[in-house]
Design a protein around this motif. Structure first.
Motif, PDB file in Angstrom:
ATOM      1  N   LYS A 122      86.834  -1.632  61.354  1.00 25.50           N
ATOM      2  CA  LYS A 122      86.315  -2.230  62.591  1.00 25.50           C
ATOM      3  C   LYS A 122      84.833  -1.929  62.780  1.00 25.50           C
ATOM      4  O   LYS A 122      84.193  -2.441  63.686  1.00 25.50           O
ATOM      5  N   ILE A 123      84.298  -1.015  61.941  1.00 24.00           N
ATOM      6  CA  ILE A 123      82.935  -0.531  62.194  1.00 24.00           C
ATOM      7  C   ILE A 123      82.006  -0.843  61.025  1.00 24.00           C
ATOM      8  O   ILE A 123      82.342  -0.595  59.869  1.00 24.00           O
ATOM      9  N   GLU A 124      80.847  -1.379  61.367  1.00 22.76           N
ATOM     10  CA  GLU A 124      79.818  -1.603  60.345  1.00 22.76           C
ATOM     11  C   GLU A 124      78.715  -0.562  60.557  1.00 22.76           C
ATOM     12  O   GLU A 124      78.031  -0.583  61.580  1.00 22.76           O
ATOM     13  N   PHE A 125      78.593   0.364  59.608  1.00 22.39           N
ATOM     14  CA  PHE A 125      77.568   1.409  59.715  1.00 22.39           C
ATOM     15  C   PHE A 125      76.280   0.944  59.041  1.00 22.39           C
ATOM     16  O   PHE A 125      76.325   0.355  57.949  1.00 22.39           O
ATOM     17  N   ARG A 126      75.150   1.213  59.686  1.00 16.65           N
ATOM     18  CA  ARG A 126      73.857   0.836  59.099  1.00 16.65           C
ATOM     19  C   ARG A 126      72.815   1.925  59.360  1.00 16.65           C
ATOM     20  O   ARG A 126      72.819   2.539  60.432  1.00 16.65           O
ATOM     21  N   VAL A 127      71.920   2.144  58.370  1.00 17.50           N
ATOM     22  CA  VAL A 127      70.798   3.055  58.575  1.00 17.50           C
ATOM     23  C   VAL A 127      69.680   2.237  59.207  1.00 17.50           C
ATOM     24  O   VAL A 127      69.171   1.304  58.586  1.00 17.50           O
ATOM     25  N   GLU A 128      69.337   2.542  60.445  1.00 19.66           N
ATOM     26  CA  GLU A 128      68.303   1.760  61.137  1.00 19.66           C
ATOM     27  C   GLU A 128      67.583   2.620  62.158  1.00 19.66           C
ATOM     28  O   GLU A 128      68.200   3.446  62.831  1.00 19.66           O
ATOM     29  N   ASN A 129      66.295   2.365  62.281  1.00 20.87           N
ATOM     30  CA  ASN A 129      65.503   2.993  63.339  1.00 20.87           C
ATOM     31  C   ASN A 129      65.681   2.170  64.622  1.00 20.87           C
ATOM     32  O   ASN A 129      65.481   0.957  64.606  1.00 20.87           O
ATOM     33  N   LEU A 130      66.031   2.835  65.699  1.00 20.29           N
ATOM     34  CA  LEU A 130      66.276   2.124  66.965  1.00 20.29           C
ATOM     35  C   LEU A 130      65.085   1.305  67.429  1.00 20.29           C
ATOM     36  O   LEU A 130      65.249   0.308  68.129  1.00 20.29           O
ATOM     37  N   PHE A 131      63.885   1.750  67.055  1.00 26.62           N
ATOM     38  CA  PHE A 131      62.696   1.030  67.512  1.00 26.62           C
ATOM     39  C   PHE A 131      62.399  -0.189  66.642  1.00 26.62           C
ATOM     40  O   PHE A 131      61.485  -0.939  66.912  1.00 26.62           O
ATOM     41  N   GLN A 132      63.176  -0.344  65.576  1.00 26.77           N
ATOM     42  CA  GLN A 132      62.962  -1.513  64.717  1.00 26.77           C
ATOM     43  C   GLN A 132      64.172  -2.444  64.648  1.00 26.77           C
ATOM     44  O   GLN A 132      64.035  -3.614  64.336  1.00 26.77           O
ATOM     45  N   SER A 133      65.354  -1.899  64.911  1.00 27.32           N
ATOM     46  CA  SER A 133      66.548  -2.733  64.750  1.00 27.32           C
ATOM     47  C   SER A 133      66.680  -3.695  65.943  1.00 27.32           C
ATOM     48  O   SER A 133      66.253  -3.372  67.043  1.00 27.32           O
ATOM     49  N   THR A 134      67.280  -4.854  65.674  1.00 28.66           N
ATOM     50  CA  THR A 134      67.368  -5.850  66.751  1.00 28.66           C
ATOM     51  C   THR A 134      68.747  -6.512  66.826  1.00 28.66           C
ATOM     52  O   THR A 134      68.839  -7.733  66.772  1.00 28.66           O
ATOM     53  N   PRO A 135      69.804  -5.728  66.947  1.00 29.06           N
ATOM     54  CA  PRO A 135      71.095  -6.380  67.161  1.00 29.06           C
ATOM     55  C   PRO A 135      71.062  -7.198  68.455  1.00 29.06           C
ATOM     56  O   PRO A 135      70.266  -6.898  69.360  1.00 29.06           O
ATOM     57  N   SER A 136      71.881  -8.236  68.514  1.00 26.54           N
ATOM     58  CA  SER A 136      71.915  -9.046  69.742  1.00 26.54           C
ATOM     59  C   SER A 136      73.363  -9.454  70.023  1.00 26.54           C
ATOM     60  O   SER A 136      74.253  -9.210  69.213  1.00 26.54           O
ATOM     61  N   GLY A 137      73.565 -10.093  71.153  1.00 33.35           N
ATOM     62  CA  GLY A 137      74.893 -10.597  71.512  1.00 33.35           C
ATOM     63  C   GLY A 137      75.909  -9.496  71.784  1.00 33.35           C
ATOM     64  O   GLY A 137      77.110  -9.677  71.576  1.00 33.35           O
ATOM     65  N   MET A 138      75.434  -8.339  72.274  1.00 33.44           N
ATOM     66  CA  MET A 138      76.332  -7.197  72.508  1.00 33.44           C
ATOM     67  C   MET A 138      76.969  -7.263  73.908  1.00 33.44           C
ATOM     68  O   MET A 138      76.309  -7.645  74.870  1.00 33.44           O
ATOM     69  N   HIS A 139      78.222  -6.857  73.977  1.00 38.36           N
ATOM     70  CA  HIS A 139      78.879  -6.722  75.283  1.00 38.36           C
ATOM     71  C   HIS A 139      78.707  -5.316  75.837  1.00 38.36           C
ATOM     72  O   HIS A 139      78.621  -5.136  77.050  1.00 38.36           O
ATOM     73  N   VAL A 140      78.687  -4.336  74.937  1.00 38.30           N
ATOM     74  CA  VAL A 140      78.577  -2.934  75.369  1.00 38.30           C
ATOM     75  C   VAL A 140      77.716  -2.170  74.370  1.00 38.30           C
ATOM     76  O   VAL A 140      77.856  -2.335  73.156  1.00 38.30           O
TER      77      VAL A 140
END
Ligand SMILES: C[S@@+](CC[C@H](N)C(=O)[O-])C[C@H]1O[C@@H](n2cnc3c(N)ncnc32)[C@H](O)[C@@H]1O
Length: 278
Positions: free
Chosen positions: A198-216
């Motif tokens: 159920k989980i997709e793990f990724r190495v990402e810097n919070l100041f660069q990553s841009t996930p979208s369409g989140m509910h929570v």
């Protein structure tokens, strides 16, 4: 290997240079009283690399074309995490947020983001709580994106094996239901495969990553490292990443109070909730 005591203490000038680098790369603001901590942690790295002082290491980092920046950031980030941490957040998710969001987005897959997921306890905990909640609210689809700047913790998280303090707060029936003890070491418990999926793990810097369409979004015990200006940048990014009616959860020692954000605050018996209006 160079003996620990042969490496001199870090000077304030050296500390300032490392602190600037850490800030540029991870957004983390290291206060001056952390000099001994930083000095000791980097000292271990110097010994591994057989280097004799901090200036040599700083130069090495400047010319780094390989993995040293990854090791360096791992040395300075704090990755403390465990299952069933601040359970009020999960309770608020189940009682206040889920019924509302499931109603607003009926029939759609829920998307959650564990931002600064460390060794994976938070996203696995979320997955377990969501599955448990289905007994009450009925079946729904969901998936979780889990990100962290540290490669080491993300690799650990993907393995999904825990022991000791990390799992001691998990109720026994939950441990039995969602984990299996390793055959060669029954003190170590591995998360069930269907939960891992159920989980997709990724190495990402919070100041660069841009996930979208989140509910929570869960970003707990991460912002505490950043200065107020960076906290504001981050919270605005979270606001953009959320769908209307989505919620942001932060750590119990963190607050959006002084940040002048677009989130609406909702007081509940389980703490303050932050909602994107819409
Ligand atoms: C104390 S842990 C919090 C883990 C989990 N959220 C919890 O509350 O149990 C903080 C995590 O934030 C990560 N972190 C710090 N700065 C980051 C950044 N700029 N981008 C992504 N992750 C970062 C660290 O690597 C660390 O794993």
């Amino acid at each position: 290997m160079i003996p620990f005591s042969d490496i001199p203490d870090m000077t304030t000038v050296q500390f300032d240079r490392f602190a600037k680098l850490i800030h540029e790369r991870a957004g983390i603001h290291l206060k001056e009283h952390k000099i001994t901590l930083l000095s000791n942690r980097i000292r271990k790295r110097l010994r591994t690399l057989n280097m004799k002082d901090y200036d040599e290491y700083y130069q090495f980092l400047q010319n780094d074309k390989g993995n040293e920046m990854v090791h360096f950031l791992e040395v300075v980030t704090t990755n403390e995490s465990y299952f069933w941490r601040t359970t009020q957040n999960y309770d608020a998710l189940k009682t206040h947020v889920l019924p509302e969001v499931l109603k607003q987005y009926r029939g759609q897959e829920l998307k959650l983001w564990s931002a600064g997921c460390s060794t994976g306890e938070e996203p696995y905990n979320l997955a377990i709580e969501l599955i448990e909640s289905m007994r009450k609210v009925g079946f729904f689809n969901f998936r979780i994106v889990a990100t962290d700047i540290s490669t080491r913790v993300v690799q650990f998280a993907q393995e999904g094996r825990y022991t000791g303090r990390k799992i001691e707060k998990i109720p026994p029936e939950i441990l039995k239901r969602y984990f299996k003890p390793l055959t060669d070491d029954p003190e170590v418990f591995e998360v069930r495969d269907d939960i891992k999926k159920k989980i997709e793990f990724r190495v990402e810097n919070l100041f660069q990553s841009t996930p979208s369409g989140m509910h929570v979004i869960f970003c707990r015990n991460v912002m505490i490292y950043f200065k107020r200006e960076e906290q504001k940048v981050l919270v605005d990014r979270f606001h953009r990443a959320l769908l209307p009616g989505g919620y942001l959860f932060i750590g119990h020692a963190e607050s959006l109070q002084m940040l002048n954000t677009d989130f609406r605050t909702i007081s509940t018996p389980l703490g303050i909730l932050y909602r994107k209006e819409g």
